[in-house]
Design a protein around this motif. Structure first.
Motif, short mmCIF file in Angstrom:
data_model
loop_
_atom_site.label_atom_id
_atom_site.label_comp_id
_atom_site.label_asym_id
_atom_site.label_seq_id
_atom_site.Cartn_x
_atom_site.Cartn_y
_atom_site.Cartn_z
N LEU A 12 0.72 -0.98 0.28
CA LEU A 12 -0.19 -0.16 -0.09
C LEU A 12 0.58 1.36 0.09
O LEU A 12 0.56 2.82 -0.88
CB LEU A 12 -0.68 0.05 1.45
N ARG A 15 3.99 1.12 -3.47
CA ARG A 15 3.25 0.71 -4.50
C ARG A 15 4.60 -0.62 -5.25
O ARG A 15 4.27 -0.64 -6.23
CB ARG A 15 2.83 2.20 -5.71
N GLU A 62 -0.46 8.68 5.44
CA GLU A 62 -1.40 9.14 3.90
C GLU A 62 -3.10 8.31 4.14
O GLU A 62 -3.20 8.34 2.94
CB GLU A 62 -0.24 8.69 2.92
N LYS A 63 -3.15 8.11 5.33
CA LYS A 63 -4.11 7.05 5.11
C LYS A 63 -4.79 6.34 4.36
O LYS A 63 -5.80 5.66 3.89
CB LYS A 63 -5.22 8.38 5.88
N ARG A 64 -3.51 5.37 4.25
CA ARG A 64 -3.59 4.69 2.68
C ARG A 64 -4.39 3.51 4.01
O ARG A 64 -5.53 2.75 2.55
CB ARG A 64 -2.81 3.67 2.49
N GLU A 66 -7.06 3.57 5.08
CA GLU A 66 -8.26 4.01 5.36
C GLU A 66 -9.24 3.95 3.73
O GLU A 66 -10.29 3.68 3.96
CB GLU A 66 -8.36 5.43 5.96
N LYS A 67 -8.88 4.75 2.75
CA LYS A 67 -8.62 4.47 2.11
C LYS A 67 -8.81 3.75 1.24
O LYS A 67 -10.10 2.93 0.58
CB LYS A 67 -7.55 5.08 1.25
N GLU A 68 -8.17 2.27 1.95
CA GLU A 68 -7.78 0.85 0.74
C GLU A 68 -9.54 -0.06 1.43
O GLU A 68 -10.08 -0.31 0.86
CB GLU A 68 -7.33 0.25 1.39
N CYS A 70 -12.04 1.61 3.32
CA CYS A 70 -13.28 2.74 3.13
C CYS A 70 -14.01 2.98 4.98
O CYS A 70 -14.88 2.75 4.45
CB CYS A 70 -14.77 2.70 2.40
N THR A 71 -13.25 2.73 5.03
CA THR A 71 -13.50 2.93 7.69
C THR A 71 -12.33 3.19 8.31
O THR A 71 -11.46 3.84 7.79
CB THR A 71 -14.23 1.16 7.69
N GLN A 72 -12.29 3.96 9.40
CA GLN A 72 -11.70 4.45 9.75
C GLN A 72 -11.00 2.77 10.61
O GLN A 72 -11.76 2.28 11.00
CB GLN A 72 -12.69 6.00 11.01
#
Length: 91
Positions: A12, A15, A62-64, A66-68, A70-72
């Motif tokens: 993540l 990359r 980078e909150k990867r 959370e983005k992956e 879709c939740t906290q």
């Protein structure tokens, strides 16, 4: 004899595509619980990260995750993941 194909996954943070065995899997189950999956067998949506602290810090900043997912994500999950990486790097 035919050589077995190695499953590859993307980290993540950096990359880079790497063999699945070299990465740590973080999984989100149906109840939206996030956990570290050291064996790679838990059911649910998985995301992979390198076993080094630099990638972990970058993914967290980078909150990867959370983005992956879709939740906290709680600080507890981050602490468990970081502790696991530090233990492996100490060996």
């Amino acid at each position: 004899m035919k050589q077995k194909k190695l499953p590859m996954r993307m980290c993540l943070a950096c990359r880079e595509m790497k063999p699945k065995k070299e990465l740590i899997r973080v999984v989100k189950n149906k109840e939206n619980e996030i956990s570290v999956d050291l064996k790679g067998k838990k059911p649910g949506r998985g995301a992979y990260i390198c076993r080094n602290i630099e990638c972990f810090d970058k993914a967290k900043k980078e909150k990867r995750f959370e983005k992956e997912f879709c939740t906290q994500i709680s600080e507890e999950v981050y602490n468990i993941l970081k502790q696991q990486m530090e233990e492996e790097n100490a060996e």
